[in-house]
Each structure stands twice: as structure tokens, then as C-alpha cells.
Design a protein around this motif. Structure first.
Motif, PDB file in Angstrom:
ATOM      1  N   ASP A  26      35.645 -10.185 -15.659  1.00  0.00           N
ATOM      2  CA  ASP A  26      35.970 -10.823 -16.934  1.00  0.00           C
ATOM      3  C   ASP A  26      35.560  -9.973 -18.131  1.00  0.00           C
ATOM      4  N   GLY A  27      35.036  -8.763 -17.910  1.00  0.00           N
ATOM      5  CA  GLY A  27      34.648  -7.873 -18.995  1.00  0.00           C
ATOM      6  C   GLY A  27      33.183  -7.958 -19.364  1.00  0.00           C
ATOM      7  N   SER A  28      32.423  -8.780 -18.668  1.00  0.00           N
ATOM      8  CA  SER A  28      30.993  -8.937 -18.987  1.00  0.00           C
ATOM      9  C   SER A  28      30.191  -7.782 -18.388  1.00  0.00           C
ATOM     10  N   GLN A  29      29.123  -7.382 -19.086  1.00  0.00           N
ATOM     11  CA  GLN A  29      28.247  -6.302 -18.621  1.00  0.00           C
ATOM     12  C   GLN A  29      27.313  -6.846 -17.544  1.00  0.00           C
ATOM     13  N   LEU A  30      27.324  -6.224 -16.374  1.00  0.00           N
ATOM     14  CA  LEU A  30      26.443  -6.670 -15.293  1.00  0.00           C
ATOM     15  C   LEU A  30      25.226  -5.764 -15.150  1.00  0.00           C
ATOM     16  N   GLY A  31      25.162  -4.677 -15.942  1.00  0.00           N
ATOM     17  CA  GLY A  31      23.992  -3.812 -15.949  1.00  0.00           C
ATOM     18  C   GLY A  31      24.143  -2.570 -15.096  1.00  0.00           C
ATOM     19  N   ILE A  32      23.031  -1.819 -15.023  1.00  0.00           N
ATOM     20  CA  ILE A  32      23.010  -0.575 -14.253  1.00  0.00           C
ATOM     21  C   ILE A  32      22.427  -0.872 -12.884  1.00  0.00           C
ATOM     22  N   SER A  34      22.711   0.527  -8.354  1.00  0.00           N
ATOM     23  CA  SER A  34      23.169   1.564  -7.436  1.00  0.00           C
ATOM     24  C   SER A  34      24.618   1.277  -7.042  1.00  0.00           C
ATOM     25  N   ALA A  35      25.321   2.314  -6.644  1.00  0.00           N
ATOM     26  CA  ALA A  35      26.726   2.166  -6.262  1.00  0.00           C
ATOM     27  C   ALA A  35      26.858   1.226  -5.061  1.00  0.00           C
ATOM     28  N   LYS A  36      25.885   1.260  -4.167  1.00  0.00           N
ATOM     29  CA  LYS A  36      25.912   0.404  -2.976  1.00  0.00           C
ATOM     30  C   LYS A  36      25.830  -1.072  -3.368  1.00  0.00           C
ATOM     31  N   GLU A  37      24.912  -1.392  -4.303  1.00  0.00           N
ATOM     32  CA  GLU A  37      24.782  -2.776  -4.769  1.00  0.00           C
ATOM     33  C   GLU A  37      26.075  -3.236  -5.444  1.00  0.00           C
ATOM     34  N   ALA A  38      26.663  -2.346  -6.269  1.00  0.00           N
ATOM     35  CA  ALA A  38      27.898  -2.677  -6.974  1.00  0.00           C
ATOM     36  C   ALA A  38      29.029  -2.943  -5.981  1.00  0.00           C
ATOM     37  N   MET A  39      29.058  -2.144  -4.901  1.00  0.00           N
ATOM     38  CA  MET A  39      30.078  -2.334  -3.853  1.00  0.00           C
ATOM     39  C   MET A  39      29.917  -3.696  -3.185  1.00  0.00           C
ATOM     40  N   GLN A  40      28.672  -4.065  -2.908  1.00  0.00           N
ATOM     41  CA  GLN A  40      28.405  -5.363  -2.274  1.00  0.00           C
ATOM     42  C   GLN A  40      28.818  -6.501  -3.203  1.00  0.00           C
ATOM     43  N   LEU A  41      28.517  -6.344  -4.500  1.00  0.00           N
ATOM     44  CA  LEU A  41      28.876  -7.361  -5.486  1.00  0.00           C
ATOM     45  C   LEU A  41      30.399  -7.537  -5.547  1.00  0.00           C
ATOM     46  N   ALA A  42      31.126  -6.406  -5.537  1.00  0.00           N
ATOM     47  CA  ALA A  42      32.593  -6.456  -5.564  1.00  0.00           C
ATOM     48  C   ALA A  42      33.120  -7.078  -4.273  1.00  0.00           C
ATOM     49  N   GLY A  43      32.492  -6.747  -3.139  1.00  0.00           N
ATOM     50  CA  GLY A  43      32.904  -7.287  -1.845  1.00  0.00           C
ATOM     51  C   GLY A  43      32.728  -8.796  -1.772  1.00  0.00           C
ATOM     52  N   GLN A  44      31.659  -9.310  -2.385  1.00  0.00           N
ATOM     53  CA  GLN A  44      31.422 -10.758  -2.393  1.00  0.00           C
ATOM     54  C   GLN A  44      32.526 -11.503  -3.135  1.00  0.00           C
ATOM     55  N   GLN A  45      33.100 -10.841  -4.140  1.00  0.00           N
ATOM     56  CA  GLN A  45      34.153 -11.480  -4.942  1.00  0.00           C
ATOM     57  C   GLN A  45      35.551 -11.140  -4.422  1.00  0.00           C
ATOM     58  N   ASN A  46      35.640 -10.403  -3.295  1.00  0.00           N
ATOM     59  CA  ASN A  46      36.907  -9.939  -2.729  1.00  0.00           C
ATOM     60  C   ASN A  46      37.702  -9.105  -3.729  1.00  0.00           C
ATOM     61  N   LEU A  47      37.014  -8.246  -4.470  1.00  0.00           N
ATOM     62  CA  LEU A  47      37.645  -7.369  -5.449  1.00  0.00           C
ATOM     63  C   LEU A  47      37.240  -5.926  -5.163  1.00  0.00           C
ATOM     64  N   ASP A  48      37.799  -4.989  -5.943  1.00  0.00           N
ATOM     65  CA  ASP A  48      37.506  -3.569  -5.765  1.00  0.00           C
ATOM     66  C   ASP A  48      36.567  -3.086  -6.861  1.00  0.00           C
ATOM     67  N   CYS A  61      31.717   1.629 -13.897  1.00  0.00           N
ATOM     68  CA  CYS A  61      32.601   1.103 -12.862  1.00  0.00           C
ATOM     69  C   CYS A  61      32.951  -0.337 -13.221  1.00  0.00           C
ATOM     70  N   ARG A  62      34.155  -0.753 -12.847  1.00  0.00           N
ATOM     71  CA  ARG A  62      34.585  -2.110 -13.150  1.00  0.00           C
ATOM     72  C   ARG A  62      34.976  -2.815 -11.860  1.00  0.00           C
ATOM     73  N   ILE A  63      34.617  -4.068 -11.789  1.00  0.00           N
ATOM     74  CA  ILE A  63      35.027  -4.873 -10.638  1.00  0.00           C
ATOM     75  C   ILE A  63      36.358  -5.510 -11.003  1.00  0.00           C
ATOM     76  N   MET A  64      37.400  -5.202 -10.227  1.00  0.00           N
ATOM     77  CA  MET A  64      38.747  -5.724 -10.525  1.00  0.00           C
ATOM     78  C   MET A  64      39.596  -5.728  -9.279  1.00  0.00           C
ATOM     79  N   ASN A  65      40.729  -6.426  -9.371  1.00  0.00           N
ATOM     80  CA  ASN A  65      41.726  -6.396  -8.303  1.00  0.00           C
ATOM     81  C   ASN A  65      42.590  -5.169  -8.569  1.00  0.00           C
TER      82      ASN A  65
END
Length: 176
Positions: A26-32, A34-48, A61-65
Motif C-alpha cells: 500500500d506504499g507504507s514504509q516497513l523499515g530496514i 534483511s533481504a531474507k526477512e523481507a522475502m518471508q514478509l512478502a511470502g506471507q502476503q502471497n506477493l513478490d 524493495c517493494r512488496i507487490m504483485n
């Protein structure tokens, strides 16, 4: 959604940075993190996870479809191409000793092309001994340029290239 440079976008496992700044779907800042944590966060939302600003420090990096993003971008590009006007170059060939009526006919054709928004390339081909009288050819070209002046402007002066002399005329911008 902000415009993202789509050349060499890294997605998901291709992101090899230790730390990345993450922006949510949604454009909100989730902070800094690690890339691994960001990947897990994106995976939980079924996004890339897509790297959108690789030169920033840390990279953004942005979490998006990603599939939906690529589809919308191709749709926008297609729409932009639809509204483009392709300018064609039409050619008018004059001869060195052209008569008045023929000259006017060629002039009317050129005016029609210019009004349609196309550029006009005017050329004279010198044959045989006509090469000795290139000055007559440039006089004919200048006469043509003066006659068409209210519909188009000459981009360059008549130029002799081998056995032919050419000049390019572009349409004047429509008023209003």
C-alpha cells in the motif's frame, strides 16, 4: 503506484543484498530489514519482493504483485503507443526544367502531405549534362520553398548529394 524503472528489476530470490529498505504493497514504509526477512514478509502476503531502487543505500524493495504490475505497465505502454502520431516522410520529385502547371501540381501534393502532418522530401535528379547547371536546380528548390512557406518550413537548405539535390520540409504547427 509510482513509476518504476523496469529494466533489470530483481525479484524475490535474485535480491542478494544484506539489508534492504522495504515498502509495503500500500506504499507504507516497513523499515530496514534483511533481504531474507523481507522475502518471508512478502511470502506471507502471497506477493513478490521487487527491488525498485538498487542505487539507494540501502536498496529499496517493494512488496507487490509483480505479474499484475507488469500487466498494467504493458497496458499503459500500449495506450501511449495508440496516441502517438507517426510522422512519415513523403517524397516529391521535381525536374530541372519543370513547367508551371507541373510545378503547381507537385506543390499541391506537397501541401496535402504537410496538412496531413507528414514531412516532405523534395528532390531533383540531375541527368547527364544537367550536372553542369546545379544552380538552376537550387533556384527551383528555393522557388518551391517560397511557394510552400505558409504550410511548412524548410528544415535545411537544398543540398547536392551525388546526382540529386534534396531538401526536407516539415509541417507548420497547427494554430489553436
Amino acid at each position: 503506484m509510482p513509476e518504476i524503472n523496469n529494466k533489470d528489476l530483481l525479484i524475490n530470490e535474485n535480491i542478494r543484498d544484506k539489508e534492504v529498505r522495504v515498502v509495503g504493497d500500500d506504499g507504507s514504509q516497513l523499515g530496514i530489514m534483511s533481504a531474507k526477512e523481507a522475502m518471508q514478509l512478502a511470502g506471507q502476503q502471497n506477493l513478490d519482493l521487487v527491488k525498485i531502487a538498487p542505487m539507494a543505500s540501502p536498496p529499496v524493495c517493494r512488496i507487490m504483485n509483480y505479474g499484475k504490475y507488469k500487466f498494467e505497465q504493458s497496458k499503459r505502454e500500449k495506450e501511449a503507443r495508440k496516441h502517438q502520431k507517426i510522422i512519415e516522410v513523403k517524397e516529391i520529385r521535381l525536374s530541372l526544367n519543370i513547367d508551371t502547371h507541373d510545378f503547381n501540381t507537385k506543390l499541391n501534393h506537397a501541401i496535402k502531405f504537410l496538412q496531413a502532418g507528414d514531412k516532405v522530401k523534395v528532390s531533383i535528379r540531375f541527368r547527364g549534362r544537367e550536372m553542369a547547371h546545379t544552380n538552376l536546380g537550387s533556384n527551383t528548390m528555393n522557388r518551391f520553398a517560397e511557394a510552400i512557406a505558409e504550410h511548412g518550413t524548410s528544415e535545411n537548405r537544398p543540398k547536392l548529394d551525388g546526382r540529386s539535390m534534396t531538401m526536407l520540409i516539415s509541417p507548420k504547427a497547427a494554430k489553436g
